[in-house]
Design an enzyme around this catalytic site. Sequence first.
Site, PDB file in Angstrom:
ATOM      1  N   ASN A   1      25.020  -1.751 105.896  1.00  0.00           N
ATOM      2  CA  ASN A   1      24.060  -2.018 104.812  1.00  0.00           C
ATOM      3  C   ASN A   1      22.871  -2.835 105.326  1.00  0.00           C
ATOM      4  O   ASN A   1      21.972  -3.161 104.564  1.00  0.00           O
ATOM      5  CB  ASN A   1      24.720  -2.719 103.615  1.00  0.00           C
ATOM      6  CG  ASN A   1      25.231  -4.105 103.950  1.00  0.00           C
ATOM      7  OD1 ASN A   1      25.097  -4.563 105.084  1.00  0.00           O
ATOM      8  ND2 ASN A   1      25.827  -4.762 102.979  1.00  0.00           N
TER       9      ASN A   1
ATOM     10  N   ALA B   1      32.764  -3.878 108.926  1.00  0.00           N
ATOM     11  CA  ALA B   1      31.795  -4.412 107.963  1.00  0.00           C
ATOM     12  C   ALA B   1      32.400  -5.542 107.129  1.00  0.00           C
ATOM     13  O   ALA B   1      33.402  -5.341 106.444  1.00  0.00           O
ATOM     14  CB  ALA B   1      31.335  -3.294 107.026  1.00  0.00           C
TER      15      ALA B   1
ATOM     16  N   TYR C   1      36.258 -16.799 103.524  1.00  0.00           N
ATOM     17  CA  TYR C   1      36.200 -15.741 104.538  1.00  0.00           C
ATOM     18  C   TYR C   1      37.621 -15.341 104.964  1.00  0.00           C
ATOM     19  O   TYR C   1      37.984 -14.157 104.897  1.00  0.00           O
ATOM     20  CB  TYR C   1      35.390 -16.211 105.752  1.00  0.00           C
ATOM     21  CG  TYR C   1      35.521 -15.269 106.931  1.00  0.00           C
ATOM     22  CD1 TYR C   1      35.079 -13.953 106.827  1.00  0.00           C
ATOM     23  CD2 TYR C   1      36.119 -15.687 108.112  1.00  0.00           C
ATOM     24  CE1 TYR C   1      35.226 -13.078 107.895  1.00  0.00           C
ATOM     25  CE2 TYR C   1      36.257 -14.817 109.181  1.00  0.00           C
ATOM     26  CZ  TYR C   1      35.819 -13.515 109.069  1.00  0.00           C
ATOM     27  OH  TYR C   1      35.969 -12.646 110.107  1.00  0.00           O
TER      28      TYR C   1
ATOM     29  N   LYS D   1      39.731 -11.793 104.209  1.00  0.00           N
ATOM     30  CA  LYS D   1      40.253 -10.929 105.269  1.00  0.00           C
ATOM     31  C   LYS D   1      41.758 -10.722 105.118  1.00  0.00           C
ATOM     32  O   LYS D   1      42.274  -9.631 105.383  1.00  0.00           O
ATOM     33  CB  LYS D   1      39.929 -11.520 106.655  1.00  0.00           C
ATOM     34  CG  LYS D   1      38.477 -11.419 107.031  1.00  0.00           C
ATOM     35  CD  LYS D   1      37.975  -9.990 106.905  1.00  0.00           C
ATOM     36  CE  LYS D   1      37.517  -9.388 108.180  1.00  0.00           C
ATOM     37  NZ  LYS D   1      37.023  -8.022 108.075  1.00  0.00           N
TER      38      LYS D   1
ATOM     39  N   ASN E   1      38.030 -15.854 119.276  1.00  0.00           N
ATOM     40  CA  ASN E   1      36.582 -16.134 119.304  1.00  0.00           C
ATOM     41  C   ASN E   1      35.848 -15.216 120.273  1.00  0.00           C
ATOM     42  O   ASN E   1      35.787 -15.507 121.471  1.00  0.00           O
ATOM     43  CB  ASN E   1      36.341 -17.604 119.658  1.00  0.00           C
ATOM     44  CG  ASN E   1      36.648 -18.524 118.496  1.00  0.00           C
ATOM     45  OD1 ASN E   1      37.786 -18.597 118.068  1.00  0.00           O
ATOM     46  ND2 ASN E   1      35.646 -19.177 117.959  1.00  0.00           N
TER      47      ASN E   1
ATOM     48  N   HIS F   1      27.576 -19.821 115.615  1.00  0.00           N
ATOM     49  CA  HIS F   1      28.626 -19.804 116.642  1.00  0.00           C
ATOM     50  C   HIS F   1      28.278 -20.656 117.854  1.00  0.00           C
ATOM     51  O   HIS F   1      27.103 -20.854 118.193  1.00  0.00           O
ATOM     52  CB  HIS F   1      28.939 -18.357 117.046  1.00  0.00           C
ATOM     53  CG  HIS F   1      29.625 -17.611 115.940  1.00  0.00           C
ATOM     54  ND1 HIS F   1      29.021 -16.596 115.248  1.00  0.00           N
ATOM     55  CD2 HIS F   1      30.836 -17.792 115.384  1.00  0.00           C
ATOM     56  CE1 HIS F   1      29.853 -16.169 114.316  1.00  0.00           C
ATOM     57  NE2 HIS F   1      30.961 -16.874 114.373  1.00  0.00           N
TER      58      HIS F   1
END
Length: 328
Positions: A35, A77, A144, A148, A173, A192
């Site tokens: 998107n 996504a 988040y 998930k 990571n 990050h």
Amino acid sequence: MSRKTILITGGAGYIGSSTAYFLKQEGFEPIILDNFSTSHRPKNFLFSTYEVDLTKYEELSSIFTKLPKIYAVFHFAAKALVPESTEKAWDYFHNNINATLNIAECAKDFSVPYFIHSSTCAVYGTPKTIPIKETSLLLPETPYGQSKLASENVLQQYSKWKNLRVLNLRYFNPAGAFPNSGLGELHQPETHLIPNLVISLIQNIPFKIFGNDYSTPDGTCIRDFIHIRDLAKAHLLALNYLEKQPQVTCETLNIGRGKGISVHEVIQVAEKILRVKAKIEFHPRRPGDPSELVADTSEMKSKFLWTPQFSLENMIEDHWNFIQGRLS
Ligand code: UDP
């Protein structure tokens, strides 16, 4: 033989585009859905790409009708900035869970045999023991991580009731870039560690350490960094695993190197590679940052018969080269 088509949701983002690049090199035909909310269409993007809002089932399914037969869906996504998710919980739940429901429904409707889902170590929250096994308690502390985990649960039900065959990959990571690909990690805003550190070393501006009072040997957080080249390869190995193990309906694996490295240690390695001293500023802890996240990778190693190849030095050097390419 014609190339197998892999549908990559979130394929304009860092991990999705790097994996698409790798799959193309490996002889697959990636098709991208995105998107473009947090990414832009990369320059010289070589893949056929559709702009779509995955939270709208009709929009997504009308694209599926135009596509060639899809061999596998790789579902990347998601909104994925942990600090942002603590402020915009509803957006994270709405976007990440609805996108997963819709892409799973389309995969089922269009008889896609394999589904690889990018999940995260954020589903563990603050782990009681290190290294973290897949069977550890799942207590995500941020919207988040919670979104998930909900997505994993959605896919588990699809595997149980709708014959979708799923592998959830819980990344630790990721960092680094495919050399000379023009692709790499560039978020807006960037949160990050390695991207923020490298840019602060290049531009000689302060680097903020969020928390130096954790109960770790040097007081900074410990993370398990894995090179994007290894992570991309893990997706192909995940697909191969589902192909070779027809009895597997839904499994979940940690994807990391199993090596804990502190924020201070990352800074030392980066200083050596870039040959600059960091200007460090200490700031309070970020909400939702556990002190230590290191994967138990024994399941991944035994199921994929594979060990990640690349070091932290490789990650920093490859990210640095990517950024220099973007700045020049
Ligand atoms: N971190 C930091 N400064 C930064 C970015 C991150 O000190 O500019 C720390 C962060 O607090 C955490 C670790 O680096 O302890 C890894 O953070 P990152 O956002 O890279 O990954 P996460 O583990 O949160 O997904």
